[in-house]
Design a protein around this motif. Structure first.
Motif, short mmCIF file in Angstrom:
data_model
loop_
_atom_site.label_atom_id
_atom_site.label_comp_id
_atom_site.label_asym_id
_atom_site.label_seq_id
_atom_site.Cartn_x
_atom_site.Cartn_y
_atom_site.Cartn_z
N PHE A 114 5.33 4.69 12.22
CA PHE A 114 5.61 5.96 12.86
C PHE A 114 4.54 6.96 12.44
CE2 PHE A 114 8.13 5.74 8.96
CZ PHE A 114 7.74 6.89 8.29
N GLY A 115 4.51 8.07 13.12
CA GLY A 115 3.49 9.07 12.84
C GLY A 115 3.93 10.07 11.80
N ARG A 116 3.68 11.31 12.10
CA ARG A 116 3.98 12.39 11.15
C ARG A 116 5.36 12.96 11.46
NH1 ARG A 116 2.73 17.81 11.81
NH2 ARG A 116 2.37 19.03 9.90
N ILE A 117 6.31 12.78 10.54
CA ILE A 117 7.67 13.29 10.69
C ILE A 117 7.93 14.25 9.54
CG2 ILE A 117 10.11 12.73 10.84
CD1 ILE A 117 9.38 9.99 11.91
N GLY A 124 0.81 -1.21 0.00
CA GLY A 124 0.00 0.00 0.00
C GLY A 124 0.84 1.26 0.00
N VAL A 125 2.02 1.21 0.63
CA VAL A 125 2.92 2.36 0.63
C VAL A 125 3.39 2.64 -0.79
CG1 VAL A 125 5.13 3.25 1.47
CG2 VAL A 125 3.67 1.91 2.99
N SER A 130 -1.50 4.00 4.76
CA SER A 130 -1.49 2.61 4.29
C SER A 130 -1.61 1.63 5.45
CB SER A 130 -0.19 2.33 3.52
OG SER A 130 -0.06 3.22 2.44
N GLU A 131 -2.58 0.76 5.35
CA GLU A 131 -2.72 -0.32 6.33
C GLU A 131 -2.00 -1.56 5.80
OE1 GLU A 131 -3.89 0.00 9.17
OE2 GLU A 131 -5.32 1.63 9.18
N SER A 179 6.15 10.34 5.06
CA SER A 179 5.34 10.01 6.23
C SER A 179 3.89 9.76 5.83
CB SER A 179 5.40 11.14 7.26
OG SER A 179 6.68 11.26 7.83
N TRP A 180 3.37 10.61 4.95
CA TRP A 180 1.98 10.47 4.49
C TRP A 180 1.77 9.14 3.80
CZ3 TRP A 180 -0.18 9.95 -0.41
CH2 TRP A 180 -1.57 10.14 -0.48
#
Length: 217
Positions: A134-137, A80-81, A128-129, A122-123
């Protein structure tokens, strides 16, 4: 998907809505390749994109010569990424140099106007599951610091689709792209945010990318 549809291909609506490169999309690519006199391998390589460009695939002006990707090479956990990154190719800043634009603001929100290559990477992972390690960097060095703390720096092995390729520069500056494939000569194919004011498909020598991060091992 849009380029194939404009070329007359039929693609399942679920794959279009999900921006996925599923069996229906692959079949459509193979059908188009046969109709265009290309090798019907189902891989969206540069010859296929160049051919599609003549029937309205202007977004593929934003890819380097020989750029390619293949979901067959991507591990399921990061497919998905890769799909998400590739789907964004052609998104541009408006106006150029502003670090703004409808899609660019989506990557950076609520920090509008910041340099956005790390925000884009990051987005791609956040949307993507199950790939949400990690979160928003918002900085390359921030991604590097996270990777160092979590043992996610790749040493002594080839980069894989879904990895992040980092270039760190003095002053905690740098650049990052999402690895989506590899050429036969070993060069990596990436999708990079904030590359010439757009999301681009790029081709880079491995030596130009000293840090490889694998957020999901």
């Amino acid at each position: 998907h849009q380029a194939l549809v404009e070329a007359g291909a039929e693609i399942p609506g679920t794959e279009i809505a999900g921006e996925s490169y599923g069996p229906g999309t692959r079949a459509a690519v193979e059908e188009y390749q046969r109709s265009a006199g290309l090798a019907a391998d189902g891989i969206a390589g540069p010859k296929t994109w160049a051919s599609l460009q003549r029937v309205g695939a202007g977004k593929w002006d934003h890819t380097d010569l020989h750029w390619r990707y293949s979901l067959d090479e991507a591990r399921p956990c990061v497919r998905g990424v890769v799909e998400g990154a590739v789907a964004e190719i052609g998104q541009v800043e408006v106006p150029p140099g502003s670090n703004r634009g409808t899609r660019i603001d989506l990557y950076t929100a609520p920090s509008f106007g910041v340099p956005w290559c790390a925000a884009f990477a990051s987005w791609c992972y956040r949307r993507s599951e199950p790939a949400r390690p990690f979160g928003r960097i918002l900085s390359v060095w921030g991604i590097y610091d996270w990777a160092t703390a979590h043992g996610a720096i790749v040493r002594g092995e080839p980069a894989l689709p879904g990895d992040l390729a980092l270039v760190r520069r003095p002053g905690r500056r740098g650049h990052v792209g999402v690895v989506v494939g590899k050429l036969d000569d070993g060069r990596l194919c990436l999708v990079e945010g904030n590359a010439r004011n757009s999301v681009r498909g790029t081709v880079r020598a491995v030596g130009a990318l000293p840090d490889i991060v694998r957020p999901i091992s």
